[in-house]
Structures are given as C-alpha cells and as structure tokens.
Write an enzyme that holds these catalytic residues in place. Structure first.
Site, PDB file in Angstrom:
ATOM      1  N   ARG A 244       0.847  -1.186   0.000  1.00  0.00           N
ATOM      2  CA  ARG A 244       0.000   0.000   0.000  1.00  0.00           C
ATOM      3  C   ARG A 244       0.885   1.241   0.000  1.00  0.00           C
ATOM      4  NH1 ARG A 244      -3.463  -2.759  -1.494  1.00  0.00           N
ATOM      5  NH2 ARG A 244      -5.518  -3.165  -0.611  1.00  0.00           N
ATOM      6  N   GLU A 273      -4.421   6.824  -4.664  1.00  0.00           N
ATOM      7  CA  GLU A 273      -4.648   6.261  -6.006  1.00  0.00           C
ATOM      8  C   GLU A 273      -6.027   6.691  -6.508  1.00  0.00           C
ATOM      9  OE1 GLU A 273      -4.178   2.016  -5.867  1.00  0.00           O
ATOM     10  OE2 GLU A 273      -2.191   2.176  -5.005  1.00  0.00           O
ATOM     11  N   HIS A 291      -0.957  -0.235  -9.957  1.00  0.00           N
ATOM     12  CA  HIS A 291      -1.618  -1.207  -9.067  1.00  0.00           C
ATOM     13  C   HIS A 291      -2.082  -2.475  -9.816  1.00  0.00           C
ATOM     14  CE1 HIS A 291      -3.927  -1.573  -5.018  1.00  0.00           C
ATOM     15  NE2 HIS A 291      -3.579  -2.763  -5.464  1.00  0.00           N
ATOM     16  N   GLY A 293      -0.834  -5.613  -8.986  1.00  0.00           N
ATOM     17  CA  GLY A 293      -0.417  -6.785  -8.207  1.00  0.00           C
ATOM     18  C   GLY A 293      -1.221  -8.047  -8.456  1.00  0.00           C
TER      19      GLY A 293
HETATM   20  C1  8YV Z   1      -6.542  -5.504  -6.000  1.00  0.00           C
HETATM   21  C2  8YV Z   1      -5.201  -5.330  -3.748  1.00  0.00           C
HETATM   22  O1  8YV Z   1      -6.114  -5.021  -7.210  1.00  0.00           O
HETATM   23  O2  8YV Z   1      -6.129  -7.277  -2.813  1.00  0.00           O
HETATM   24  C3  8YV Z   1      -5.649  -6.166  -2.609  1.00  0.00           C
HETATM   25  O3  8YV Z   1      -5.551  -5.713  -1.453  1.00  0.00           O
HETATM   26  O4  8YV Z   1      -4.689  -4.293  -3.548  1.00  0.00           O
HETATM   27  C4  8YV Z   1      -5.326  -5.828  -5.162  1.00  0.00           C
HETATM   28  O5  8YV Z   1      -5.272  -7.194  -5.184  1.00  0.00           O
HETATM   29  C5  8YV Z   1      -7.582  -4.633  -5.505  1.00  0.00           C
HETATM   30  O6  8YV Z   1      -7.698  -4.657  -4.152  1.00  0.00           O
HETATM   31  C6  8YV Z   1      -8.914  -4.949  -6.144  1.00  0.00           C
HETATM   32  O7  8YV Z   1      -9.997  -4.421  -5.402  1.00  0.00           O
END
Ligand code: 8YV
Length: 325
Positions: A244, A273, A291, A293
C-alpha cells in the site's frame, strides 16, 4: 427477479464490474445488482443502491468509512471486499453495526509476489530508462550502457513476512538473494525457511540492499519509510512497494532518490490512487506500475469467486473463515 424473490435469494450489491464468469456465478447464487458501466459510485449512490440488499461486495475504490457505514440500511449484514487489503473499510464501524467484513487472502499471493519481483527487477535493471531509450529508438550499445544492479548475492529485506512476503522471499531466493525480514513476530523455522529475522526496522533496513514492502497499512506502518528511517539503509539501496502507498513518505523518498541515497524505487501502489506523486512520473530512477499486483485472469477470477463464496458461506452458516472484523 420474481423467481429469485420466491426462492428467497439474498440480494447483494456488487459495486464494481467483475470478470463476466464471476458475475454469472454471483447471479446464480444471489439476486445480484451489477454495475454494468463500472461507474465509481458516490457515497449517496452507494447508499441508495444498497437499499433492500443483504450484503455489499466492495472493491478498494469504495471508501467504506464510518459515515458511509452508518448510513447503510439495517438490512446489510456483510461487506465482502474484493481484495486482501481492507484499509478502505472502517472495521470498527462495521462491527458496531453488526456487519461482518471479509477479504480474499491466499488466492492473490502468487500474482502479487510476481509483481514484487517485477518491481525489484525493473528498479534494479533501470527498466524505466531502458524502455524510454528503446521507444525513442535512439540508443547504442556500449559496455557501460544502462548498467544496473544485480540481484544475485544481494541482501533482500522483506518488511512484513506474511503470505505475500514469504512468497516474495521464495522467489527472490531462486534469484540468489539472501533473505532478511522484519515482522510483528518471529516466524517458526519452517516458515522462515532460512530467512534472517530482525526485531527492529532499523536492524532490517541497515542490511537491506533491496527492500520489498509487504506489510499491511496500519497506524503502525503508515510512513514507515520516512526521512529518518531512510538513513538506516546502505547507500544505493533499492526499495519496492507492492503493498500500500501509505507506507512511504513520498517527499522523503524523492529526496533520497535525488541524493542517490536510494538508487531506485519500484512502485505498484500509491497514496491517493489513482493519483500518484508527480515527482515519480519523470524520475528516471522510478519504475512505476498502476496497481497491477493481482491483475491476472486466474487471480482476479479466484478473488471474485472467493468474495462471492465468502458471502455464501456467511449466509449459510452465520460464519465466514475470511472474516476480518
Ligand atoms: C486488488 C489489492 O487489485 O487485494 C488487494 O488488497 O490491492 C489488489 O489485489 C484490488 O484490491 C482490487 O480491489
């Protein structure tokens, strides 16, 4: 609709568009209100749409703060977050209203660890500059062109040795990195898998040629990378963040990059973001991603299915193994 009512199906609001197969799954189990245009709902719209619903399936783009939660109708019994992180939800406010909150752990561990490696590699091997040269078609090979840093034999500090941190450690080990970590508590030797524990961030940062941030955003971790703690690092360290944006004081980081105290950063997450500190945009030592991930088909599918299953489990049993409040 009427059949769903007769079947006594639970009504859920899904705030953002999901992959189609997942929306189909949700619509089989629930009377699901979908967001066809993937519009970002305002607080008032979200509250209005949740009228008559039993649960909400949220994304990290939904700010479920105390005020919003307090305005939800009494019918809402669960908030299922489509993410492993849940900093967008006020857990206490939800608890006070008897609303359970769930997340999607495990299913995104590997995809996020892969992005963490991309950040490490991209920052170390000057990918931003390389892409720029290649796209501008104005480069010549020479023995010292865009020389970067090698992973082999370098020390990687993992800040936060949870599921994702451990997956990063495993991949980094395959690259020949030496793994050090800091965590709220020391892991069992089995989970450590040879990684060296440090009981303070000062101790960890001082041996981190590379640092991968993999801890959750909490009161304790906000701005954990700041002017003071940046001093702990060896000169020329590389810092990457796939967790984060809250953890980094961006001004202090940009200053450390300018001074070459920090060699490069690899970032997938930011404060505020989708905006990010403009200082990173043109910085040649910043390898930045938007973002991504968990952004693979397999993972986003598994995350949405789990977010749906969490609600199903809760409505069937009154419990949910992925409850976080
Ligand atoms: C997602 C993320 O892109 O899971 C998390 O905490 O930051 C990422 O996997 C995002 O949250 C989708 O809502």
């Amino acid at each position: 609709k009427n059949i769903k009512k007769e079947l006594n199906m639970k009504k859920i609001l899904i705030t953002r568009r999901l992959l189609r197969a997942c929306e189909e799954k949700a619509s089989k189990i629930f009377d699901a209100k979908l967001n066809g245009n993937d519009e970002l709902y305002s607080q008032s719209k979200l509250i209005e749409l949740s009228q008559g619903c039993d649960a909400i399936l949220t994304s990290i783009t939904d700010k479920m703060d105390k005020d919003t939660i307090n305005k939800l109708p009494d019918s809402i019994k669960a908030i299922s977050n489509f993410a492993v992180g849940f900093g967008n939800i006020d857990l206490e406010a939800a608890k006070d209203r008897n609303i359970i909150v769930t997340n999607t752990p495990d299913v995104l561990t590997d995809a996020t660890a892969e992005i963490a490696m991309l950040l490490i590699l991209g920052a170390a091997r000057r990918a931003s500059e390389g892409i720029e040269y290649a796209k501008n078609n104005n480069w010549k090979w020479s023995a010292d062109f865009l020389i970067g840093k090698q992973l082999t034999g370098a020390r990687l500090g993992v800040l936060g040795m949870g599921r994702i941190g451990r997956a990063v450690a495993k991949l980094a080990k395959a690259f020949g990195m030496i793994i050090n970590y800091h965590n709220r508590s020391k892991l069992s030797p089995e989970l450590e898998d040879g990684a060296i524990y440090h009981d303070s961030i000062k101790s960890l940062f001082s041996v981190s040629d590379f640092l991968s941030i993999n801890c959750p955003a909490t009161k304790e971790t906000v701005n954990i990378i700041n002017k003071e703690t940046l001093k702990y690092f060896p000169t020329g360290a590389i810092i990457t963040n796939s967790a984060r944006g809250d953890m980094i004081d961006d001004e202090a980081m940009l200053d450390a990059l300018d001074r070459r105290k920090i060699y490069a950063v690899g970032l997938d997450v930011y404060k505020g973001e989708p905006n990010l500190n403009p200082g990173y945009l043109k910085h040649k030592s910043a390898f930045i991603l938007p973002h991504l991930g968990s952004a693979t088909k397999e993972t986003r599918t598994a995350m949405a299915n789990l977010a749906i299953d969490n609600l199903d489990e809760f409505f069937n049993t009154g419990q949910c193994r992925n409850k976080v409040n």
